[in-house]
Scaffold this motif. Structure first.
Motif, PDB file in Angstrom:
ATOM      1  N   VAL A  73       0.877  -1.178   0.000  1.00 19.84           N
ATOM      2  CA  VAL A  73       0.000   0.000   0.000  1.00 19.84           C
ATOM      3  C   VAL A  73       0.909   1.222   0.000  1.00 19.84           C
ATOM      4  CG1 VAL A  73      -1.640   1.355   1.341  1.00 19.84           C
ATOM      5  CG2 VAL A  73      -1.973  -1.117   1.081  1.00 19.84           C
ATOM      6  N   THR A  74       0.784   2.028  -1.046  1.00 22.04           N
ATOM      7  CA  THR A  74       1.600   3.232  -1.105  1.00 22.04           C
ATOM      8  C   THR A  74       0.694   4.468  -1.084  1.00 22.04           C
ATOM      9  OG1 THR A  74       3.442   4.306  -2.263  1.00 22.04           O
ATOM     10  CG2 THR A  74       1.689   3.393  -3.630  1.00 22.04           C
ATOM     11  N   THR A  75       1.282   5.624  -0.781  1.00 24.61           N
ATOM     12  CA  THR A  75       0.506   6.872  -0.764  1.00 24.61           C
ATOM     13  C   THR A  75       1.262   7.947  -1.530  1.00 24.61           C
ATOM     14  OG1 THR A  75       1.460   8.064   1.118  1.00 24.61           O
ATOM     15  CG2 THR A  75      -0.109   6.293   1.637  1.00 24.61           C
ATOM     16  N   ARG A  76       0.554   9.015  -1.849  1.00 23.49           N
ATOM     17  CA  ARG A  76       1.183  10.138  -2.572  1.00 23.49           C
ATOM     18  C   ARG A  76       2.264  10.813  -1.730  1.00 23.49           C
ATOM     19  NH1 ARG A  76      -4.498  12.886  -3.038  1.00 23.49           N
ATOM     20  NH2 ARG A  76      -5.028  10.691  -2.778  1.00 23.49           N
ATOM     21  N   PHE A  77       2.271  10.535  -0.426  1.00 19.30           N
ATOM     22  CA  PHE A  77       3.227  11.203   0.467  1.00 19.30           C
ATOM     23  C   PHE A  77       4.454  10.362   0.821  1.00 19.30           C
ATOM     24  CE2 PHE A  77      -0.904  13.230   1.686  1.00 19.30           C
ATOM     25  CZ  PHE A  77      -0.620  14.476   1.141  1.00 19.30           C
ATOM     26  N   LYS A  78       4.599   9.225   0.190  1.00 14.23           N
ATOM     27  CA  LYS A  78       5.787   8.407   0.493  1.00 14.23           C
ATOM     28  C   LYS A  78       7.047   9.130   0.011  1.00 14.23           C
ATOM     29  CE  LYS A  78       3.969   4.572   2.184  1.00 14.23           C
ATOM     30  NZ  LYS A  78       4.253   4.046   3.508  1.00 14.23           N
ATOM     31  N   PRO A  79       8.138   9.061   0.756  1.00 12.38           N
ATOM     32  CA  PRO A  79       9.377   9.708   0.331  1.00 12.38           C
ATOM     33  C   PRO A  79       9.862   9.146  -1.009  1.00 12.38           C
ATOM     34  CG  PRO A  79       9.536   8.879   2.592  1.00 12.38           C
ATOM     35  CD  PRO A  79       8.265   8.331   2.033  1.00 12.38           C
ATOM     36  N   SER A  80      10.619   9.961  -1.744  1.00 13.12           N
ATOM     37  CA  SER A  80      11.086   9.517  -3.074  1.00 13.12           C
ATOM     38  C   SER A  80      11.949   8.261  -2.951  1.00 13.12           C
ATOM     39  CB  SER A  80      11.842  10.633  -3.786  1.00 13.12           C
ATOM     40  OG  SER A  80      12.853  11.115  -2.945  1.00 13.12           O
ATOM     41  N   GLU A  81      12.717   8.147  -1.853  1.00  9.78           N
ATOM     42  CA  GLU A  81      13.554   6.950  -1.664  1.00  9.78           C
ATOM     43  C   GLU A  81      12.674   5.693  -1.604  1.00  9.78           C
ATOM     44  OE1 GLU A  81      13.699   9.672   0.100  1.00  9.78           O
ATOM     45  OE2 GLU A  81      15.771  10.300   0.438  1.00  9.78           O
ATOM     46  N   THR A  82      11.543   5.825  -0.889  1.00  9.29           N
ATOM     47  CA  THR A  82      10.643   4.675  -0.743  1.00  9.29           C
ATOM     48  C   THR A  82       9.991   4.329  -2.078  1.00  9.29           C
ATOM     49  OG1 THR A  82      10.236   5.293   1.552  1.00  9.29           O
ATOM     50  CG2 THR A  82       8.630   3.813   0.527  1.00  9.29           C
ATOM     51  N   LYS A  83       9.642   5.368  -2.844  1.00  3.43           N
ATOM     52  CA  LYS A  83       9.024   5.104  -4.153  1.00  3.43           C
ATOM     53  C   LYS A  83      10.017   4.412  -5.088  1.00  3.43           C
ATOM     54  CE  LYS A  83       5.622   8.802  -3.960  1.00  3.43           C
ATOM     55  NZ  LYS A  83       5.303  10.186  -4.306  1.00  3.43           N
ATOM     56  N   ARG A  84      11.262   4.864  -5.024  1.00  5.56           N
ATOM     57  CA  ARG A  84      12.297   4.245  -5.861  1.00  5.56           C
ATOM     58  C   ARG A  84      12.492   2.780  -5.454  1.00  5.56           C
ATOM     59  NH1 ARG A  84      15.301   8.728  -5.968  1.00  5.56           N
ATOM     60  NH2 ARG A  84      16.452   8.208  -4.090  1.00  5.56           N
ATOM     61  N   PHE A  85      12.563   2.581  -4.159  1.00  6.00           N
ATOM     62  CA  PHE A  85      12.756   1.236  -3.625  1.00  6.00           C
ATOM     63  C   PHE A  85      11.568   0.331  -4.015  1.00  6.00           C
ATOM     64  CE2 PHE A  85      12.797  -1.729   0.120  1.00  6.00           C
ATOM     65  CZ  PHE A  85      13.978  -2.358  -0.211  1.00  6.00           C
ATOM     66  N   MET A  86      10.386   0.900  -3.961  1.00  7.37           N
ATOM     67  CA  MET A  86       9.191   0.127  -4.321  1.00  7.37           C
ATOM     68  C   MET A  86       9.256  -0.316  -5.784  1.00  7.37           C
ATOM     69  SD  MET A  86       5.205   1.272  -4.177  1.00  7.37           S
ATOM     70  CE  MET A  86       5.278   2.338  -5.595  1.00  7.37           C
ATOM     71  N   ARG A  87       9.629   0.592  -6.669  1.00 12.26           N
ATOM     72  CA  ARG A  87       9.708   0.238  -8.092  1.00 12.26           C
ATOM     73  C   ARG A  87      10.707  -0.907  -8.306  1.00 12.26           C
ATOM     74  NH1 ARG A  87       8.926   5.907  -8.764  1.00 12.26           N
ATOM     75  NH2 ARG A  87      11.166   6.307  -8.794  1.00 12.26           N
ATOM     76  N   ALA A  88      11.831  -0.842  -7.606  1.00  5.26           N
ATOM     77  CA  ALA A  88      12.840  -1.899  -7.750  1.00  5.26           C
ATOM     78  C   ALA A  88      12.294  -3.235  -7.241  1.00  5.26           C
ATOM     79  CB  ALA A  88      14.106  -1.511  -6.988  1.00  5.26           C
ATOM     80  N   GLU A  89      11.592  -3.198  -6.119  1.00  4.95           N
ATOM     81  CA  GLU A  89      11.057  -4.445  -5.543  1.00  4.95           C
ATOM     82  C   GLU A  89       9.984  -5.060  -6.434  1.00  4.95           C
ATOM     83  OE1 GLU A  89      11.907  -6.232  -2.520  1.00  4.95           O
ATOM     84  OE2 GLU A  89      13.628  -5.054  -3.130  1.00  4.95           O
TER      85      GLU A  89
END
Ligand code: SF4
Length: 243
Positions: free
Chosen positions: A72-88
């Protein structure tokens, strides 16, 4: 589930101190394996992209590469987390991503963080559970994380018909890092900055001291608390929750 599991399930605090790291890993694997045998594809891992979730995800993959997960992601997740999510997600296509992308009031996280978490986190979690046909969800919740996490069981049914498995409930923070290091599992870059518990950018700070979740929702009534996915009903409709 074996009788032994059910008996010791009631004595979580003792197990935190009495079992060594290797025994805890063994126990967590057994919990996932036995539950997976029972629920099969209806068992799904909730992956928050934090350190605890990554331990659980790795344990689950050791039990069966077929086990699915959701983020579950949100529009407020830090960019590091979004990057990490895409990789995962690129690495594990069986991880599905859920979010709430409709407009919400500006700065809702500051004016009403409970409502903000409900809309951006609890509702997508509810949708994930429904759309993926989940009867057992697996979480990285640990009872030593903070004041709001002391009252959980390894296997619980807070929502009727929805079992929750917390396979690393009795692990210390140190043991989480021990496992990640030994298994050489990559983690979110924010941990290098000193974060101990990761969430949305406006609601997470670097913190020190005994309480791992002390950096969450600082300055609000939710300080050190919960977003609601572990405390709110997940099987009921959105209307009921917002009432
Ligand atoms: S953690 Fe903060 S920004 Fe994220 S959903 Fe909750 S209140 Fe909103």
């Amino acid at each position: 589930m074996s009788a032994e599991t059910l008996v010791v399930n009631g004595d979580v605090k003792r197990l935190v101190e009495e079992l060594n790291f290797a025994k805890k890993v063994e126990r967590s694997l057994r919990l996932i394996r036995e539950t997976y045998e029972q629920y099969g594809n209806r068992l799904v891992v909730a992956n928050s992209l934090g350190k605890d979730s990554h331990v659980v995800w790795d344990l689950a993959k050791r039990v069966s590469p077929e086990i699915r997960g959701f983020i579950v992601t949100t529009r407020f997740k830090p960019s590091e987390t979004k990057r990490f999510m895409r990789a995962e997600v690129a690495r594990y296509p069986e991880l599905r991503v859920f979010s709430h992308d409709e407009p919400i009031p500006d700065r809702l996280y500051a004016t009403d963080p409970d409502r903000c978490c409900d809309v951006l986190k609890v509702q997508p979690t509810r949708r994930a559970i429904e759309e993926m046909g989940v009867d057992c969800w697996v979480t990285g919740l640990r009872c030593t994380e903070g004041r709001t996490r002391t009252d959980y069981r390894e296997i619980e049914e807070r929502d009727e018909g929805l079992v929750k498995l917390n396979p690393i409930l009795i692990w210390h923070e140190r043991e989480v890092w021990q496992y990640l290091a030994l298994r050489q599992i990559p983690v979110n870059a924010l941990y290098a900055e000193g974060y101990r518990s990761l969430g949305c950018a406006p609601c997470s700070r670097v913190s020190a001291g005994g309480d791992e979740r002390a950096g969450r929702w600082i300055g609000t009534s939710k300080c050190g608390g919960e977003c609601g996915i572990h405390t709110r009903p997940l099987r009921t409709s959105g209307e009921l929750v917002h009432g």
